[in-house]
Design an enzyme around this catalytic site. Structure first.
Site, PDB file in Angstrom:
ATOM      1  N   GLU A 171      24.264 -15.859  62.775  1.00 45.82           N
ATOM      2  CA  GLU A 171      22.810 -15.716  62.776  1.00 45.82           C
ATOM      3  C   GLU A 171      22.254 -15.956  64.174  1.00 45.82           C
ATOM      4  OE1 GLU A 171      21.380 -16.469  58.354  1.00 45.82           O
ATOM      5  OE2 GLU A 171      21.669 -18.349  59.404  1.00 45.82           O
TER       6      GLU A 171
ATOM      7  N   CYS B 144      17.470 -17.814  70.134  1.00 46.35           N
ATOM      8  CA  CYS B 144      18.422 -18.883  69.833  1.00 46.35           C
ATOM      9  C   CYS B 144      19.746 -18.222  69.464  1.00 46.35           C
ATOM     10  CB  CYS B 144      17.855 -19.722  68.685  1.00 46.35           C
ATOM     11  SG  CYS B 144      18.930 -21.057  68.186  1.00 46.35           S
TER      12      CYS B 144
ATOM     13  N   CYS C 100      31.490 -24.222  62.729  1.00 44.85           N
ATOM     14  CA  CYS C 100      31.573 -25.293  63.740  1.00 44.85           C
ATOM     15  C   CYS C 100      32.705 -26.228  63.358  1.00 44.85           C
ATOM     16  CB  CYS C 100      30.238 -26.062  63.781  1.00 44.85           C
ATOM     17  SG  CYS C 100      30.098 -27.180  65.196  1.00 44.85           S
TER      18      CYS C 100
ATOM     19  N   CYS D 162      28.350 -32.717  61.869  1.00 43.18           N
ATOM     20  CA  CYS D 162      27.166 -33.581  61.918  1.00 43.18           C
ATOM     21  C   CYS D 162      26.550 -33.583  60.519  1.00 43.18           C
ATOM     22  CB  CYS D 162      26.185 -33.083  62.967  1.00 43.18           C
ATOM     23  SG  CYS D 162      26.966 -32.974  64.593  1.00 43.18           S
TER      24      CYS D 162
ATOM     25  N   CYS E 256      23.470 -31.376  59.382  1.00 45.49           N
ATOM     26  CA  CYS E 256      23.413 -29.990  59.868  1.00 45.49           C
ATOM     27  C   CYS E 256      24.088 -29.028  58.899  1.00 45.49           C
ATOM     28  CB  CYS E 256      24.096 -29.910  61.240  1.00 45.49           C
ATOM     29  SG  CYS E 256      24.243 -28.221  61.866  1.00 45.49           S
TER      30      CYS E 256
ATOM     31  N   GLY F 157      27.412 -23.353  66.034  1.00 51.03           N
ATOM     32  CA  GLY F 157      28.564 -23.718  66.850  1.00 51.03           C
ATOM     33  C   GLY F 157      28.253 -24.662  67.993  1.00 51.03           C
ATOM     34  N   GLU F 158      29.338 -25.208  68.555  1.00 49.89           N
ATOM     35  CA  GLU F 158      29.237 -26.134  69.689  1.00 49.89           C
ATOM     36  C   GLU F 158      29.620 -25.341  70.946  1.00 49.89           C
ATOM     37  OE1 GLU F 158      28.284 -29.304  70.789  1.00 49.89           O
ATOM     38  OE2 GLU F 158      28.992 -28.291  72.584  1.00 49.89           O
TER      39      GLU F 158
ATOM     40  N   SER G  61      22.666 -26.466  74.540  1.00 50.56           N
ATOM     41  CA  SER G  61      22.607 -27.730  73.798  1.00 50.56           C
ATOM     42  C   SER G  61      24.004 -28.132  73.363  1.00 50.56           C
ATOM     43  CB  SER G  61      21.715 -27.564  72.558  1.00 50.56           C
ATOM     44  OG  SER G  61      21.752 -28.735  71.772  1.00 50.56           O
TER      45      SER G  61
ATOM     46  N   SER H 144      22.116 -33.322  71.947  1.00 49.86           N
ATOM     47  CA  SER H 144      21.755 -33.687  70.568  1.00 49.86           C
ATOM     48  C   SER H 144      22.042 -35.170  70.391  1.00 49.86           C
ATOM     49  CB  SER H 144      22.586 -32.863  69.586  1.00 49.86           C
ATOM     50  OG  SER H 144      22.256 -31.508  69.693  1.00 49.86           O
ATOM     51  N   LEU H 145      21.061 -35.985  70.683  1.00 50.21           N
ATOM     52  CA  LEU H 145      21.280 -37.435  70.709  1.00 50.21           C
ATOM     53  C   LEU H 145      21.199 -38.029  69.300  1.00 50.21           C
ATOM     54  CD1 LEU H 145      21.790 -39.691  72.785  1.00 50.21           C
ATOM     55  CD2 LEU H 145      19.316 -40.097  72.782  1.00 50.21           C
TER      56      LEU H 145
ATOM     57  N   ASN I  95      15.010 -30.445  59.110  1.00 43.24           N
ATOM     58  CA  ASN I  95      14.851 -29.260  58.261  1.00 43.24           C
ATOM     59  C   ASN I  95      15.838 -29.337  57.112  1.00 43.24           C
ATOM     60  OD1 ASN I  95      12.845 -27.775  59.834  1.00 43.24           O
ATOM     61  ND2 ASN I  95      14.442 -27.668  61.392  1.00 43.24           N
TER      62      ASN I  95
ATOM     63  N   CYS J  66      15.955 -25.080  63.079  1.00 43.13           N
ATOM     64  CA  CYS J  66      17.097 -25.814  63.651  1.00 43.13           C
ATOM     65  C   CYS J  66      17.989 -26.359  62.550  1.00 43.13           C
ATOM     66  CB  CYS J  66      16.630 -27.046  64.425  1.00 43.13           C
ATOM     67  SG  CYS J  66      15.581 -26.703  65.784  1.00 43.13           S
TER      68      CYS J  66
HETATM   69  N1  SAH Z   1      26.047 -27.526  68.328  1.00 48.95           N
HETATM   70  C1  SAH Z   1      25.086 -27.696  69.356  1.00 48.95           C
HETATM   71  C2  SAH Z   1      24.087 -26.580  69.344  1.00 48.95           C
HETATM   72  C3  SAH Z   1      23.222 -26.519  68.096  1.00 48.95           C
HETATM   73  S1  SAH Z   1      21.611 -26.879  68.592  1.00 48.95           S
HETATM   74  C4  SAH Z   1      24.422 -29.038  69.211  1.00 48.95           C
HETATM   75  O1  SAH Z   1      24.644 -29.687  68.199  1.00 48.95           O
HETATM   76  O2  SAH Z   1      23.726 -29.439  70.136  1.00 48.95           O
HETATM   77  C5  SAH Z   1      20.801 -27.169  67.126  1.00 48.95           C
HETATM   78  C6  SAH Z   1      20.005 -28.454  67.194  1.00 48.95           C
HETATM   79  O3  SAH Z   1      19.427 -28.681  65.888  1.00 48.95           O
HETATM   80  C7  SAH Z   1      20.900 -29.656  67.487  1.00 48.95           C
HETATM   81  O4  SAH Z   1      20.201 -30.613  68.217  1.00 48.95           O
HETATM   82  C8  SAH Z   1      21.166 -30.155  66.094  1.00 48.95           C
HETATM   83  O5  SAH Z   1      21.589 -31.481  66.120  1.00 48.95           O
HETATM   84  C9  SAH Z   1      19.840 -29.954  65.432  1.00 48.95           C
HETATM   85  N2  SAH Z   1      19.917 -29.927  63.974  1.00 48.95           N
HETATM   86  C10 SAH Z   1      21.022 -29.722  63.207  1.00 48.95           C
HETATM   87  N3  SAH Z   1      20.684 -29.761  61.896  1.00 48.95           N
HETATM   88  C11 SAH Z   1      19.355 -29.983  61.839  1.00 48.95           C
HETATM   89  C12 SAH Z   1      18.428 -30.088  60.760  1.00 48.95           C
HETATM   90  N4  SAH Z   1      18.813 -29.954  59.505  1.00 48.95           N
HETATM   91  N5  SAH Z   1      17.128 -30.305  61.056  1.00 48.95           N
HETATM   92  C13 SAH Z   1      16.726 -30.385  62.366  1.00 48.95           C
HETATM   93  N6  SAH Z   1      17.562 -30.278  63.408  1.00 48.95           N
HETATM   94  C14 SAH Z   1      18.862 -30.084  63.164  1.00 48.95           C
HETATM   95 FE1  SF4 Z   2      27.986 -28.252  65.027  1.00 47.24          FE
HETATM   96 FE2  SF4 Z   2      25.736 -28.737  66.442  1.00 47.24          FE
HETATM   97 FE3  SF4 Z   2      25.657 -28.590  63.751  1.00 47.24          FE
HETATM   98 FE4  SF4 Z   2      26.824 -30.673  64.943  1.00 47.24          FE
HETATM   99  S1  SF4 Z   2      24.646 -30.109  65.042  1.00 47.24           S
HETATM  100  S2  SF4 Z   2      27.655 -29.517  63.187  1.00 47.24           S
HETATM  101  S3  SF4 Z   2      27.767 -29.696  66.731  1.00 47.24           S
HETATM  102  S4  SF4 Z   2      26.192 -26.942  65.139  1.00 47.24           S
END
Ligand code: SAH
Ligand code: SF4
Length: 410
Positions: A121, A134, A141, A145, A148, A215-216, A247, A269-270, A346, A389
């Protein structure tokens, strides 16, 4: 409300018919020259032809060698016999009530046409003064997390540089960003009306790219690097590196090379300020804990007040959203030129988390703001079409090794 279109483009038809041809999209300049030398051109001619092809592919968005009018007809045919300028197929295109647009793109592996295609997507987020694409870097992935949705889809495979770029090229085509292109008129927004004069470059639909899709990106470093260097090449798509943000969840050893070799903006992504909590939310933290991650940020090449790191922080009710968390966040980032991006969680089917209340998010933002950080709260966009996100996912599943081998004839 959302509109789903099933597009059956004529342009997509027949993609599978030419398995032996090599795709030129995503090759760097040296590889492109090399590919041309492979069909008999000498070095000087390969150099000249590769500049012409670069311009057709990335400035004009051409996918058909026949349209390359500054190349003789006979040679256009030779190119068409040997090479492809392929793009992903559009499986679906959805437009959210807020104008956000999401595509499900399908890629076939030209080297292995018998393998089932993969799908990812890609999301376009229009705002008044900018349009952000985006982009995904992997199908699924490897990381998990816990908040996610993408993390629930096992890694199927990395995308190639051409497939990463293909998302940008296809989105530009759909949004009318190439010369002679037309903006869609189906309710999706674009930031600025396209001038009827010759100033296309000033009114692009896509002004920014974020590697924040599936993905990462730093686990697919080489391909992401190649795609972003091509996307920012001034003789091509020419996106400024300041308008490209990558990111990462925290692949510490790849952070320094990202700044030095790619030179794009960094987002981290802290999501938590204590190791025990971050271990749970972003499990890669067990490998590279906060201390190492923060040090890598301090050392990020090119970091300055004009080029800050964005720290993303998802607001999870009763998990990471207390006043104490906000104060610790400020302490942790002290001295780093930073922006803090608070992301309301989200939801997705099956998750156990809830989003913090608006009052809680506001209070958290106040503490961070009072410490001198800009901390915009990211307005969720495209939730109605699952484009926000962390909501992205595709149905593509990893094949068992034995099935893969049988299909690819290995
Ligand atoms: N894998 C990379 C790139 C994805 S960026 C990373 O993790 O940084 C997508 C961003 O949305 C990341 O900061 C991720 O942590 C955040 N994210 C993931 N799931 C989410 C959710 N359900 N609601 C809001 N943000 C989310
Ligand atoms: Fe992968 Fe980023 Fe989602 Fe973590 S937040 S599972 S690294 S896509």
């Amino acid at each position: 409300m959302s509109v789903a279109l099933n597009l059956d483009h004529a342009a997509n038809a027949g993609r599978t018919a030419a398995p032996a041809r090599r795709s030129l999209v995503g090759l760097g300049r040296p590889e492109l020259r090399h590919a041309l030398m492979g069909i008999g051109l000498d070095e000087r001619e390969a150099k000249m032809r590769s500049s012409q092809l670069w311009n057709w592919m990335y400035v004009n968005g051409v996918t058909d060698f026949e349209r390359m009018t500054n190349i003789q007809k006979g040679f256009r045919q030779t190119l068409a016999d040997k090479f492809l300028l392929d793009r992903p197929e559009i499986v679906t295109e959805q437009v959210s009530i807020d104008g956000t647009r999401k595509w499900l793109f399908r890629f076939r592996d030209p080297q292995n046409p018998n393998l089932p295609p993969v799908e990812v997507e890609t999301v376009y987020i229009p705002e008044e003064d900018r349009g952000t694409l985006c982009v995904s870097s992997q199908v699924g992935c490897t990381l998990t997390c816990s908040f996610c949705h993408t993390g629930t889809q096992k890694l199927v495979r990395n995308l190639s540089a051409g497939e990463i770029l293909g998302q940008i090229l296809m989105a530009r085509e759909r949004l009318g960003d190439f010369p002679g292109g037309r903006r869609p008129d189906d309710g999706g927004l674009v930031p600025a009306p396209r001038g009827s004069g010759g100033s296309e470059g000033d009114s692009r639909a896509i002004t920014n790219v974020v590697m924040m899709g599936m993905g990462e990106p730093l686990y697919n470093y080489d391909n992401v690097k190649q795609a972003l260097l091509i996307a920012s090449d001034e003789a091509g798509i020419s996106l400024s590196k300041r308008r490209i943000t990558l990111s990462t969840s925290g692949v510490v050893p790849q952070i320094e090379p990202t700044g030095r070799e790619i030179g794009v903006m960094l987002a981290i992504s802290l999501h938590a300020v204590r190791d025990d909590l971050r271990d749970m939310l972003v499990p890669i933290n067990k490998k590279w804990p906060l201390k190492d991650l923060i040090q890598a940020c301090r050392d990020y090449p090119g970091l300055s007040n004009a080029r800050r790191i964005t720290f993303e922080y998802v607001m999870l009710k009763d998990i990471n959203d207390s006043d104490a968390d906000a104060r610790e966040l400020v302490r942790l980032l002290a001295g780093i030129p930073a922006k803090i991006n608070l992301i309301p969680f989200n939801p997705w089917p099956g998750t156990n988390y809830d989003c913090s209340s608006s009052a809680r998010i506001e209070r958290f933002a106040d503490i961070v703001n009072n410490a001198g950080y800009a901390s915009p709260v990211r307005t969720p966009r495209g939730r109605d079409i699952f484009a926000a996100c962390g909501q992205l996912k595709s149905e593509t599943e990893r094949l068992k090794k034995v099935d893969r081998e049988a299909l690819s004839g290995a």
